[in-house]
Design a protein around this motif. Sequence first.
Motif, PDB file in Angstrom:
ATOM      1  N   VAL A 184       0.842  -1.185   0.000  1.00 45.18           N
ATOM      2  CA  VAL A 184       0.000   0.000   0.000  1.00 45.18           C
ATOM      3  C   VAL A 184       0.882   1.242   0.000  1.00 45.18           C
ATOM      4  O   VAL A 184       1.796   1.381   0.823  1.00 45.18           O
ATOM      5  CB  VAL A 184      -0.928   0.019   1.238  1.00 45.18           C
ATOM      6  N   GLN A 185       0.618   2.143  -0.939  1.00 45.06           N
ATOM      7  CA  GLN A 185       1.364   3.402  -1.025  1.00 45.06           C
ATOM      8  C   GLN A 185       0.492   4.549  -0.552  1.00 45.06           C
ATOM      9  O   GLN A 185      -0.655   4.695  -0.974  1.00 45.06           O
ATOM     10  CB  GLN A 185       1.813   3.673  -2.466  1.00 45.06           C
ATOM     11  N   LEU A 186       1.022   5.366   0.347  1.00 50.93           N
ATOM     12  CA  LEU A 186       0.329   6.547   0.817  1.00 50.93           C
ATOM     13  C   LEU A 186       1.197   7.770   0.564  1.00 50.93           C
ATOM     14  O   LEU A 186       2.424   7.678   0.532  1.00 50.93           O
ATOM     15  CB  LEU A 186       0.022   6.449   2.324  1.00 50.93           C
ATOM     16  N   ASP A 187       0.534   8.913   0.405  1.00 43.41           N
ATOM     17  CA  ASP A 187       1.248  10.170   0.199  1.00 43.41           C
ATOM     18  C   ASP A 187       0.935  11.084   1.368  1.00 43.41           C
ATOM     19  O   ASP A 187      -0.226  11.420   1.619  1.00 43.41           O
ATOM     20  CB  ASP A 187       0.796  10.819  -1.117  1.00 43.41           C
ATOM     21  N   THR A 188       1.953  11.483   2.110  1.00 45.24           N
ATOM     22  CA  THR A 188       1.737  12.345   3.271  1.00 45.24           C
ATOM     23  C   THR A 188       1.669  13.817   2.892  1.00 45.24           C
ATOM     24  O   THR A 188       1.702  14.681   3.753  1.00 45.24           O
ATOM     25  CB  THR A 188       2.848  12.146   4.314  1.00 45.24           C
ATOM     26  N   GLY A 189       1.592  14.092   1.606  1.00 43.99           N
ATOM     27  CA  GLY A 189       1.464  15.471   1.172  1.00 43.99           C
ATOM     28  C   GLY A 189       2.770  16.237   1.181  1.00 43.99           C
ATOM     29  O   GLY A 189       2.787  17.460   1.319  1.00 43.99           O
ATOM     30  N   GLY A 190       3.878  15.507   1.065  1.00 48.96           N
ATOM     31  CA  GLY A 190       5.168  16.178   0.992  1.00 48.96           C
ATOM     32  C   GLY A 190       5.851  16.343   2.326  1.00 48.96           C
ATOM     33  O   GLY A 190       6.988  16.791   2.403  1.00 48.96           O
ATOM     34  N   GLN A 191       5.183  15.958   3.427  1.00 48.79           N
ATOM     35  CA  GLN A 191       5.774  16.054   4.748  1.00 48.79           C
ATOM     36  C   GLN A 191       6.127  14.676   5.246  1.00 48.79           C
ATOM     37  O   GLN A 191       5.263  13.822   5.374  1.00 48.79           O
ATOM     38  CB  GLN A 191       4.787  16.712   5.734  1.00 48.79           C
ATOM     39  N   THR A 192       7.380  14.419   5.519  1.00 48.89           N
ATOM     40  CA  THR A 192       7.768  13.128   6.051  1.00 48.89           C
ATOM     41  C   THR A 192       7.267  13.002   7.465  1.00 48.89           C
ATOM     42  O   THR A 192       7.128  13.998   8.187  1.00 48.89           O
ATOM     43  CB  THR A 192       9.301  12.971   6.042  1.00 48.89           C
ATOM     44  N   PRO A 193       6.933  11.771   7.931  1.00 44.52           N
ATOM     45  CA  PRO A 193       6.397  11.586   9.265  1.00 44.52           C
ATOM     46  C   PRO A 193       7.322  12.100  10.359  1.00 44.52           C
ATOM     47  O   PRO A 193       6.875  12.441  11.436  1.00 44.52           O
ATOM     48  CB  PRO A 193       6.224  10.065   9.365  1.00 44.52           C
ATOM     49  N   ALA A 194       8.603  12.143  10.118  1.00 42.03           N
ATOM     50  CA  ALA A 194       9.529  12.595  11.149  1.00 42.03           C
ATOM     51  C   ALA A 194       9.767  14.098  11.093  1.00 42.03           C
ATOM     52  O   ALA A 194      10.585  14.626  11.816  1.00 42.03           O
ATOM     53  CB  ALA A 194      10.860  11.870  10.991  1.00 42.03           C
ATOM     54  N   GLY A 195       9.052  14.822  10.227  1.00 38.30           N
ATOM     55  CA  GLY A 195       9.245  16.251  10.131  1.00 38.30           C
ATOM     56  C   GLY A 195      10.008  16.653   8.889  1.00 38.30           C
ATOM     57  O   GLY A 195       9.996  17.799   8.477  1.00 38.30           O
ATOM     58  N   GLY A 196      10.693  15.689   8.267  1.00 42.54           N
ATOM     59  CA  GLY A 196      11.331  15.924   6.989  1.00 42.54           C
ATOM     60  C   GLY A 196      12.616  16.710   7.098  1.00 42.54           C
ATOM     61  O   GLY A 196      13.061  17.127   8.160  1.00 42.54           O
ATOM     62  N   PRO A 197      13.219  16.935   5.963  1.00 40.64           N
ATOM     63  CA  PRO A 197      14.494  17.631   5.917  1.00 40.64           C
ATOM     64  C   PRO A 197      14.380  19.096   6.249  1.00 40.64           C
ATOM     65  O   PRO A 197      15.367  19.797   6.304  1.00 40.64           O
ATOM     66  CB  PRO A 197      14.948  17.415   4.461  1.00 40.64           C
ATOM     67  N   LEU A 241       8.166   1.527   4.578  1.00 37.55           N
ATOM     68  CA  LEU A 241       9.219   2.373   4.040  1.00 37.55           C
ATOM     69  C   LEU A 241       8.705   3.809   4.001  1.00 37.55           C
ATOM     70  O   LEU A 241       7.671   4.086   3.400  1.00 37.55           O
ATOM     71  CB  LEU A 241       9.615   1.919   2.635  1.00 37.55           C
ATOM     72  N   MET A 242       9.426   4.718   4.666  1.00 36.85           N
ATOM     73  CA  MET A 242       9.097   6.137   4.626  1.00 36.85           C
ATOM     74  C   MET A 242      10.171   6.848   3.814  1.00 36.85           C
ATOM     75  O   MET A 242      11.343   6.863   4.202  1.00 36.85           O
ATOM     76  CB  MET A 242       9.040   6.716   6.046  1.00 36.85           C
ATOM     77  N   THR A 243       9.776   7.415   2.687  1.00 35.42           N
ATOM     78  CA  THR A 243      10.749   8.079   1.831  1.00 35.42           C
ATOM     79  C   THR A 243      10.934   9.525   2.274  1.00 35.42           C
ATOM     80  O   THR A 243      10.080  10.112   2.941  1.00 35.42           O
ATOM     81  CB  THR A 243      10.303   8.048   0.359  1.00 35.42           C
ATOM     82  N   ASP A 244      12.071  10.094   1.885  1.00 36.97           N
ATOM     83  CA  ASP A 244      12.381  11.459   2.298  1.00 36.97           C
ATOM     84  C   ASP A 244      11.460  12.487   1.640  1.00 36.97           C
ATOM     85  O   ASP A 244      11.394  13.637   2.099  1.00 36.97           O
ATOM     86  CB  ASP A 244      13.849  11.789   1.971  1.00 36.97           C
ATOM     87  N   ASP A 245      10.766  12.107   0.562  1.00 35.36           N
ATOM     88  CA  ASP A 245       9.868  13.058  -0.093  1.00 35.36           C
ATOM     89  C   ASP A 245       8.413  12.865   0.325  1.00 35.36           C
ATOM     90  O   ASP A 245       7.495  13.353  -0.327  1.00 35.36           O
ATOM     91  CB  ASP A 245      10.002  12.973  -1.618  1.00 35.36           C
ATOM     92  N   GLY A 246       8.185  12.116   1.423  1.00 31.71           N
ATOM     93  CA  GLY A 246       6.844  12.069   1.989  1.00 31.71           C
ATOM     94  C   GLY A 246       5.973  10.919   1.555  1.00 31.71           C
ATOM     95  O   GLY A 246       4.779  10.909   1.838  1.00 31.71           O
ATOM     96  N   LYS A 247       6.531   9.908   0.894  1.00 24.69           N
ATOM     97  CA  LYS A 247       5.752   8.732   0.519  1.00 24.69           C
ATOM     98  C   LYS A 247       5.928   7.642   1.593  1.00 24.69           C
ATOM     99  O   LYS A 247       6.969   7.550   2.237  1.00 24.69           O
ATOM    100  CB  LYS A 247       6.207   8.178  -0.834  1.00 24.69           C
ATOM    101  N   VAL A 248       4.896   6.826   1.750  1.00 21.82           N
ATOM    102  CA  VAL A 248       4.944   5.720   2.702  1.00 21.82           C
ATOM    103  C   VAL A 248       4.477   4.462   1.989  1.00 21.82           C
ATOM    104  O   VAL A 248       3.444   4.465   1.308  1.00 21.82           O
ATOM    105  CB  VAL A 248       4.043   5.981   3.929  1.00 21.82           C
ATOM    106  N   TYR A 249       5.254   3.372   2.122  1.00 24.74           N
ATOM    107  CA  TYR A 249       4.919   2.088   1.523  1.00 24.74           C
ATOM    108  C   TYR A 249       4.812   1.061   2.653  1.00 24.74           C
ATOM    109  O   TYR A 249       5.762   0.886   3.431  1.00 24.74           O
ATOM    110  CB  TYR A 249       5.982   1.668   0.517  1.00 24.74           C
ATOM    111  N   VAL A 250       3.662   0.378   2.733  1.00 26.06           N
ATOM    112  CA  VAL A 250       3.395  -0.533   3.841  1.00 26.06           C
ATOM    113  C   VAL A 250       2.937  -1.876   3.304  1.00 26.06           C
ATOM    114  O   VAL A 250       2.121  -1.948   2.376  1.00 26.06           O
ATOM    115  CB  VAL A 250       2.290   0.033   4.775  1.00 26.06           C
ATOM    116  N   GLY A 251       3.449  -2.957   3.894  1.00 25.45           N
ATOM    117  CA  GLY A 251       2.989  -4.280   3.489  1.00 25.45           C
ATOM    118  C   GLY A 251       3.619  -5.371   4.324  1.00 25.45           C
ATOM    119  O   GLY A 251       4.607  -5.156   5.043  1.00 25.45           O
TER     120      GLY A 251
END
Length: 431
Positions: free
Chosen positions: A356-369, A406-416
């Motif tokens: 499952v791919q989710l988009d956090t709207g450009g904000q990484t869950p940890a607050g991002g860069p 997987l949480m990417t630095d550009d705000g995407k999340v992949y779960v499975g």
Amino acid sequence: MAPNDSAQITGETGETGDLPAGRRRAARYVVPVAVAGIAAATIGLVPALAASGDPDLPKISAQELIEKIAASDTEQLSGTVKITTDLGIPSLGGLGGSAAGAFAPKGGAEGGGSADGGEKGGSAAEPTGRLMELASGEHTLRVAADGPDKQRVSILDSAAEYSLIHNAGEVWAYDSASNEAYHAKAPADAKGSGEDGKDGKDGKDQAVPKDLPATPQDFAQEALKAAGDTTSVTVDGTARIAGRDAYQLLIKPKQDGSTVGSIKVAVDSKTGTPLKFTLLPSGGGKAAIDIGFTKIDFSKPSASTFDFSPPKGAKVTEADESKAAGKEADAHKSAEDAKGLGAEPNVIGEGWTAVVQLDTGGQTPAGGPSGDMPAQAQQFMDALGDKVEGKFGSGTVFQTRLVNALMTDDGKVYVGAVTKDALVKAADEAK
């Protein structure tokens, strides 16, 4: 002992390519531990127990055994269930209702307001948070069912007991440790929600779990929904479970990359009722989920089993009151969710390796860069996961023994329920 017999399972036994309900619900969550916890809690009520002895039973095919489960009409039973869950996450025991605020959907199971055990009018007896405790550790449950209108599940510990009772459309939950009770109408689309299914205001405003489990086969059937072209299903001998003769159904993914190694369901040879559910991870080691009956009785439980009145002095919270108390917080959270989660989730792949791919709207869950999170906190988060890179860019993989993210630095999340490599591959394919 019955010999092994394999069968190719088609869509007739469920949706091809689906995983159990836990994966489907994972689309709502971003924090990996939350995903793992919900997955465990969803699967975690399936009864299982170590076998003792191998009875000699007539030969049966895998397809016939699946049909036996589907045809089972067991609606009356009582017994004791032992649950052991080892997903490699911290124990949630003792969090009580506070777990709901961190891990559960907005406002509890159905938007019912605060579930933090007191904050903003919540109750320590609200079901959502308490059932989350089953996501880790060892637990003993006492269960009873008398048709679709009457069920009771009690979580026992050394000093207290938590009970969830459904009786003809009325749902009560009681936490003896805090002496708090929670009352609601069963959702209209839940089993036995009341006459004509009209109790519970069409199920829209009640903060209680839908489809309160009546019989163990409800959960085994969730696992069988994954059976399809990507799945091998065989009969793997027999066992003696809680004093009953049982066949063992073995479900294994055919695809590489799944964290699920196998699922074994012990099925009562006479009634078709699942008595045992064991999930082994592909990475080896002991079972990630091992749940089942230590005692079972198929006779009709006493009517008094499903009676409940709050003890003297108990604090009673009504579902509507809880929702009203948390209405403002829920509205704020809804707005934040709308900003943070972006577009609807996308499913990459199929079968056991679907992600499952989710988009956090450009904000990484940890607050991002952008530096919103303090450096020390960011370092702590990084230490919990593994840094990875690919065509998608870079990110961090958070792993449990079953569900990974997987949480990417550009705000995407992949779960499975897939390996780290499978997550990276899915992210690359989505790029």
